[in-house]
Scaffold this motif. Structure first.
Motif, short mmCIF file in Angstrom:
data_model
loop_
_atom_site.label_atom_id
_atom_site.label_comp_id
_atom_site.label_asym_id
_atom_site.label_seq_id
_atom_site.Cartn_x
_atom_site.Cartn_y
_atom_site.Cartn_z
N LEU A 71 0.81 -1.16 -0.02
CA LEU A 71 0.05 -0.06 0.11
C LEU A 71 1.02 1.15 -0.14
O LEU A 71 2.18 1.13 0.62
N GLU A 72 0.33 2.12 -0.69
CA GLU A 72 1.15 3.53 -0.91
C GLU A 72 1.03 4.14 0.61
O GLU A 72 0.07 4.31 1.24
N GLU A 73 2.34 4.65 1.04
CA GLU A 73 2.27 5.37 2.20
C GLU A 73 1.36 6.71 2.45
O GLU A 73 0.63 6.87 3.27
N ARG A 74 1.47 7.45 1.28
CA ARG A 74 0.57 8.67 1.13
C ARG A 74 -1.11 8.20 1.21
O ARG A 74 -1.73 8.86 1.87
N ALA A 75 -1.49 7.12 0.37
CA ALA A 75 -2.78 6.77 0.44
C ALA A 75 -3.20 6.53 1.86
O ALA A 75 -4.16 6.89 2.40
N PHE A 76 -2.38 5.87 2.62
CA PHE A 76 -2.70 5.26 3.92
C PHE A 76 -2.66 6.68 5.01
O PHE A 76 -3.71 6.63 5.76
N ALA A 77 -1.98 7.26 4.91
CA ALA A 77 -1.86 8.70 5.61
C ALA A 77 -3.13 9.68 5.55
O ALA A 77 -3.52 9.95 6.30
N ASP A 142 10.37 2.74 -1.51
CA ASP A 142 9.93 3.68 -2.77
C ASP A 142 8.33 3.95 -2.51
O ASP A 142 7.54 3.70 -3.40
N GLY A 143 7.91 4.48 -1.45
CA GLY A 143 6.74 5.02 -1.12
C GLY A 143 5.76 3.99 -0.60
O GLY A 143 4.58 4.57 -0.63
N CYS A 144 6.09 2.99 -0.68
CA CYS A 144 5.08 1.92 -0.22
C CYS A 144 5.59 0.87 0.86
O CYS A 144 6.64 0.90 1.21
N PHE A 145 4.54 0.49 1.75
CA PHE A 145 4.76 -0.22 2.69
C PHE A 145 5.44 -1.73 2.43
O PHE A 145 4.79 -2.14 1.76
N THR A 146 6.58 -2.27 3.06
CA THR A 146 6.90 -3.44 2.66
C THR A 146 6.32 -4.53 3.63
O THR A 146 6.50 -5.68 3.17
N GLY A 147 5.69 -4.42 4.58
CA GLY A 147 4.80 -5.26 5.54
C GLY A 147 5.69 -5.55 6.77
O GLY A 147 5.51 -6.60 7.35
N ASP A 148 6.82 -4.89 6.98
CA ASP A 148 7.67 -5.04 8.09
C ASP A 148 7.50 -3.97 9.18
O ASP A 148 7.25 -2.65 8.72
#
Length: 219
Positions: A71-77, A142-148
């Motif tokens: 998921l894109e970090e910006r979208a989640f924020a 790269d702007g997305c969560f890795t799941g970690d």
């Protein structure tokens, strides 16, 4: 003592906010048809375990982080800001607002210290005029969560994160205050000079009474 060396740390769930925000977020998504009932029940079970002091915080955090993978970090924020405005803001207590204001007036550096993420705590900090958020961190590439999970701010981990932050800002923990509801925060309560017990879980209530710590109910 220089007033700027003192900090007031505030836990978020059931302290600044009268509810568990993890369960609130799950309920919000369920009401929008974005999750299944079993997901809501799972979060409710974790919330109960947290209250009872038996939750595996590492496992819960890893599970939640994996759900965000890709998921894109910006979208989640952006989603968290929308969720905060519609679902969380009504649960910020008047006493929390006034106590944050009082600490500011008295010259304290004010920070939210939470096991949650900055995406959840950030909108609350913005509204209350709190400049610092010390929280768990998720890995982003790269702007997305890795799941970690990069760093978990829970139990002894809160002390570690608070010490790191205090070293950067010249804070004396022995002259500082910490507000929380949970026995899981005992390591941090024992590091500050002013432990403040708010809406405590049963085990913290019993401990606070035995140690003579004042107990406050913020509704």
């Amino acid at each position: 003592m220089d007033m700027k060396t003192r900090a007031a740390f505030f836990d978020m769930d059931k302290t600044l906010v009268r509810v568990n925000t993890g369960r609130l977020y799950a309920s919000w998504r369920f009401s929008r048809g974005e999750t299944r009932l079993r997901d809501l029940l799972r979060v409710s079970w974790w919330s109960l375990q947290y209250t009872l002091g038996v939750v595996d915080a590492d496992a819960v955090s890893r599970y939640a982080a994996r759900a965000l993978a890709g998921l894109e970090e910006r979208a989640f924020a952006d989603e968290c800001r929308a969720w905060y405005a519609s679902a969380v803001r009504p649960h910020v207590t008047g006493r929390a607002r006034s106590e944050v204001e009082r600490r500011h007036r008295d010259g304290y550096v004010v920070a939210i210290l939470t096991g949650s993420s900055p995406y959840v705590a950030g909108p609350l900090a913005d509204e209350l005029g709190i400049d610092h958020v010390i929280s768990s961190r998720l890995v982003v590439n790269d702007g997305c969560f890795t799941g970690d999970v990069e760093a978990l701010c829970y139990g002894p981990g809160k002390v570690t994160r608070a010490l790191e932050w205090s070293a950067l800002h010249g804070i004396d923990l022995a002259a500082s205050a910490f507000y929380t509801d949970s026995l899981s925060d005992l390591p941090m309560l024992e590091r500050v000079g002013e432990p403040r017990i708010v809406n405590p879980d049963p085990r913290l209530r019993a401990l606070a009474k035995s140690r003579g710590w004042p107990i406050e109910i913020w509704t």
